[in-house]
Design a protein around this motif. Structure first.
Motif, PDB file in Angstrom:
ATOM      1  N   SER A 134       0.859  -1.196   0.000  1.00  0.00           N
ATOM      2  CA  SER A 134       0.000   0.000   0.000  1.00  0.00           C
ATOM      3  C   SER A 134       0.893   1.243   0.000  1.00  0.00           C
ATOM      4  O   SER A 134       0.733   2.140   0.799  1.00  0.00           O
ATOM      5  N   TRP A 135       1.865   1.250  -0.909  1.00  0.00           N
ATOM      6  CA  TRP A 135       2.806   2.354  -1.002  1.00  0.00           C
ATOM      7  C   TRP A 135       2.162   3.562  -1.664  1.00  0.00           C
ATOM      8  O   TRP A 135       1.052   3.507  -2.200  1.00  0.00           O
ATOM      9  N   GLY A 136       2.927   4.642  -1.694  1.00  0.00           N
ATOM     10  CA  GLY A 136       2.562   5.802  -2.494  1.00  0.00           C
ATOM     11  C   GLY A 136       1.489   6.679  -1.883  1.00  0.00           C
ATOM     12  O   GLY A 136       1.020   6.467  -0.765  1.00  0.00           O
ATOM     13  N   SER A 137       1.106   7.655  -2.680  1.00  0.00           N
ATOM     14  CA  SER A 137       0.089   8.610  -2.258  1.00  0.00           C
ATOM     15  C   SER A 137      -1.302   8.037  -2.485  1.00  0.00           C
ATOM     16  O   SER A 137      -1.460   6.910  -2.968  1.00  0.00           O
ATOM     17  N   THR A 138      -2.289   8.822  -2.161  1.00  0.00           N
ATOM     18  CA  THR A 138      -3.686   8.396  -2.334  1.00  0.00           C
ATOM     19  C   THR A 138      -3.994   8.051  -3.782  1.00  0.00           C
ATOM     20  O   THR A 138      -4.752   7.122  -4.065  1.00  0.00           O
ATOM     21  N   THR A 139      -3.385   8.782  -4.719  1.00  0.00           N
ATOM     22  CA  THR A 139      -3.669   8.557  -6.134  1.00  0.00           C
ATOM     23  C   THR A 139      -3.063   7.272  -6.665  1.00  0.00           C
ATOM     24  O   THR A 139      -3.327   6.904  -7.814  1.00  0.00           O
TER      25      THR A 139
ATOM     26  N   THR B 115     -13.355   7.987 -10.981  1.00  0.00           N
ATOM     27  CA  THR B 115     -12.801   8.180  -9.638  1.00  0.00           C
ATOM     28  C   THR B 115     -11.883   7.026  -9.262  1.00  0.00           C
ATOM     29  O   THR B 115     -10.796   7.227  -8.701  1.00  0.00           O
ATOM     30  N   LEU B 116     -12.292   5.788  -9.591  1.00  0.00           N
ATOM     31  CA  LEU B 116     -11.439   4.627  -9.325  1.00  0.00           C
ATOM     32  C   LEU B 116     -10.129   4.724 -10.105  1.00  0.00           C
ATOM     33  O   LEU B 116      -9.065   4.343  -9.594  1.00  0.00           O
ATOM     34  N   ALA B 117     -10.199   5.235 -11.330  1.00  0.00           N
ATOM     35  CA  ALA B 117      -8.982   5.414 -12.128  1.00  0.00           C
ATOM     36  C   ALA B 117      -8.038   6.396 -11.458  1.00  0.00           C
ATOM     37  O   ALA B 117      -6.826   6.171 -11.395  1.00  0.00           O
ATOM     38  N   PHE B 118      -8.576   7.503 -10.922  1.00  0.00           N
ATOM     39  CA  PHE B 118      -7.762   8.504 -10.238  1.00  0.00           C
ATOM     40  C   PHE B 118      -7.012   7.902  -9.049  1.00  0.00           C
ATOM     41  O   PHE B 118      -5.873   8.282  -8.765  1.00  0.00           O
ATOM     42  N   PHE B 119      -7.641   6.970  -8.341  1.00  0.00           N
ATOM     43  CA  PHE B 119      -7.021   6.384  -7.162  1.00  0.00           C
ATOM     44  C   PHE B 119      -6.101   5.215  -7.495  1.00  0.00           C
ATOM     45  O   PHE B 119      -5.503   4.617  -6.590  1.00  0.00           O
ATOM     46  N   SER B 120      -6.004   4.850  -8.782  1.00  0.00           N
ATOM     47  CA  SER B 120      -5.163   3.729  -9.193  1.00  0.00           C
ATOM     48  C   SER B 120      -3.786   4.175  -9.670  1.00  0.00           C
ATOM     49  O   SER B 120      -2.787   3.511  -9.409  1.00  0.00           O
ATOM     50  N   HIS B 121      -3.753   5.286 -10.404  1.00  0.00           N
ATOM     51  CA  HIS B 121      -2.479   5.830 -10.884  1.00  0.00           C
ATOM     52  C   HIS B 121      -2.706   7.273 -11.303  1.00  0.00           C
ATOM     53  O   HIS B 121      -3.710   7.597 -11.924  1.00  0.00           O
ATOM     54  N   LYS B 122      -1.751   8.119 -10.959  1.00  0.00           N
ATOM     55  CA  LYS B 122      -1.936   9.555 -11.184  1.00  0.00           C
ATOM     56  C   LYS B 122      -2.095   9.929 -12.658  1.00  0.00           C
ATOM     57  O   LYS B 122      -2.682  10.958 -12.984  1.00  0.00           O
ATOM     58  N   SER B 123      -1.587   9.099 -13.585  1.00  0.00           N
ATOM     59  CA  SER B 123      -1.697   9.424 -15.002  1.00  0.00           C
ATOM     60  C   SER B 123      -3.134   9.362 -15.515  1.00  0.00           C
ATOM     61  O   SER B 123      -3.413   9.780 -16.642  1.00  0.00           O
ATOM     62  N   ALA B 124      -4.057   8.858 -14.695  1.00  0.00           N
ATOM     63  CA  ALA B 124      -5.467   8.841 -15.094  1.00  0.00           C
ATOM     64  C   ALA B 124      -5.989  10.246 -15.354  1.00  0.00           C
ATOM     65  O   ALA B 124      -6.929  10.427 -16.136  1.00  0.00           O
TER      66      ALA B 124
ATOM     67  N   MET C 217      -5.694   1.652 -16.479  1.00  0.00           N
ATOM     68  CA  MET C 217      -6.228   1.497 -17.836  1.00  0.00           C
ATOM     69  C   MET C 217      -7.579   0.797 -17.812  1.00  0.00           C
ATOM     70  O   MET C 217      -8.498   1.149 -18.567  1.00  0.00           O
ATOM     71  N   THR C 218      -7.702  -0.200 -16.947  1.00  0.00           N
ATOM     72  CA  THR C 218      -8.967  -0.927 -16.828  1.00  0.00           C
ATOM     73  C   THR C 218     -10.111   0.021 -16.512  1.00  0.00           C
ATOM     74  O   THR C 218     -11.164   0.003 -17.175  1.00  0.00           O
ATOM     75  N   PHE C 219      -9.916   0.856 -15.499  1.00  0.00           N
ATOM     76  CA  PHE C 219     -10.986   1.765 -15.094  1.00  0.00           C
ATOM     77  C   PHE C 219     -11.229   2.849 -16.141  1.00  0.00           C
ATOM     78  O   PHE C 219     -12.367   3.303 -16.318  1.00  0.00           O
ATOM     79  N   VAL C 220     -10.179   3.264 -16.847  1.00  0.00           N
ATOM     80  CA  VAL C 220     -10.357   4.234 -17.937  1.00  0.00           C
ATOM     81  C   VAL C 220     -11.169   3.608 -19.066  1.00  0.00           C
ATOM     82  O   VAL C 220     -12.067   4.242 -19.631  1.00  0.00           O
ATOM     83  N   PHE C 221     -10.863   2.351 -19.408  1.00  0.00           N
ATOM     84  CA  PHE C 221     -11.619   1.662 -20.462  1.00  0.00           C
ATOM     85  C   PHE C 221     -13.090   1.533 -20.088  1.00  0.00           C
ATOM     86  O   PHE C 221     -13.983   1.764 -20.924  1.00  0.00           O
ATOM     87  N   ILE C 222     -13.352   1.154 -18.836  1.00  0.00           N
ATOM     88  CA  ILE C 222     -14.742   1.006 -18.389  1.00  0.00           C
ATOM     89  C   ILE C 222     -15.424   2.375 -18.360  1.00  0.00           C
ATOM     90  O   ILE C 222     -16.609   2.503 -18.708  1.00  0.00           O
TER      91      ILE C 222
END
Length: 217
Positions: A41-46, A145-154, A122-127
């Motif tokens: 559970s590393w990294g920031s919230t995003t 919103t799920l994409a935002f919390f998965s990786h900042k590049s969303a 990518m999964t959440f962006v595709f959906i």
């Protein structure tokens, strides 16, 4: 999308995830450096959701690789089949083979077994895109919103969809050719401004990031 198409997508996604998860295609350096570890559970919230899904382990079994592979395959299938249905393209054996081939292209394979957080994003962006095309706006908000919390590049990909949506709405409402042309000029300017000025403020200085090969940021 009908039940028959969903069953096809589910079947291919399960088989694909089992093949990838078994190590048939191998794993990348990022996997061995970090994703091979359990329940990170590393990294920031995003980034947190991406880490949690990609490294999920239960009783010593690394489920993250299977989950990431399945989600990518399933979301890709939603996009492929819905696109073909929208444009009245036959969904027979040729489409199924094309879908399977797509899953073996570099962006998908790399995102299942190397840059896995990006794969979750990518999964959440595709959906999100799937529901965007269906105009299911509440689901668009949820998966974006799920994409935002998965990786900042969303932010980049969801931002593109947002700007396209603004343009489509303006075109449908205004019906003025001059305004449409103005928007086509303004939207890229806003995008450039966001990339060069807002992103560093939101995500820190990129000068310290590791560039492989040429820097095309």
């Amino acid at each position: 999308m009908n039940t028959h198409e969903i069953v096809k997508i589910l079947a291919v996604s399960v088989i694909f995830s089992l093949i990838v998860g078994s190590g048939t295609y191998g794993f990348g350096t990022d996997y061995y450096a970090s994703y091979i570890n359990a329940n990170i559970s590393w990294g920031s919230t995003t980034d947190r959701l991406g880490w949690m899904l990609a490294t999920l382990s239960v009783n010593g079994i690394h489920l993250g690789i299977y989950i990431t592979s399945f989600l990518l395959a399933f979301s890709s299938g939603l996009i492929v089949f819905s696109f073909c249905k929208e444009y009245n393209i036959s969904n027979g054996i040729v489409l199924l083979i094309s879908y399977v081939i797509l899953l073996h292209t570099w962006p998908i394979i790399m995102s299942t077994s190397n840059v896995m957080r990006q794969g979750v994003m990518m999964t959440f962006v595709f959906i999100t895109l799937y529901f965007y095309l269906s105009e299911a706006w509440l689901r668009v908000i949820i998966f974006a919103t799920l994409a935002f919390f998965s990786h900042k590049s969303a932010v980049l990909f969801v931002g593109i969809m947002f700007m396209v949506g603004v343009y489509d709405f303006a075109v449908s409402q205004l019906r003025l050719y001059a305004v449409q042309r103005l928007l086509l000029v303004l939207i890229p300017i806003v995008a450039i401004f966001a990339i060069y000025f807002i992103f560093p403020i939101a995500f820190g200085n990129y000068d310290n990031s590791r560039i492989i090969g040429r820097d095309f940021r």
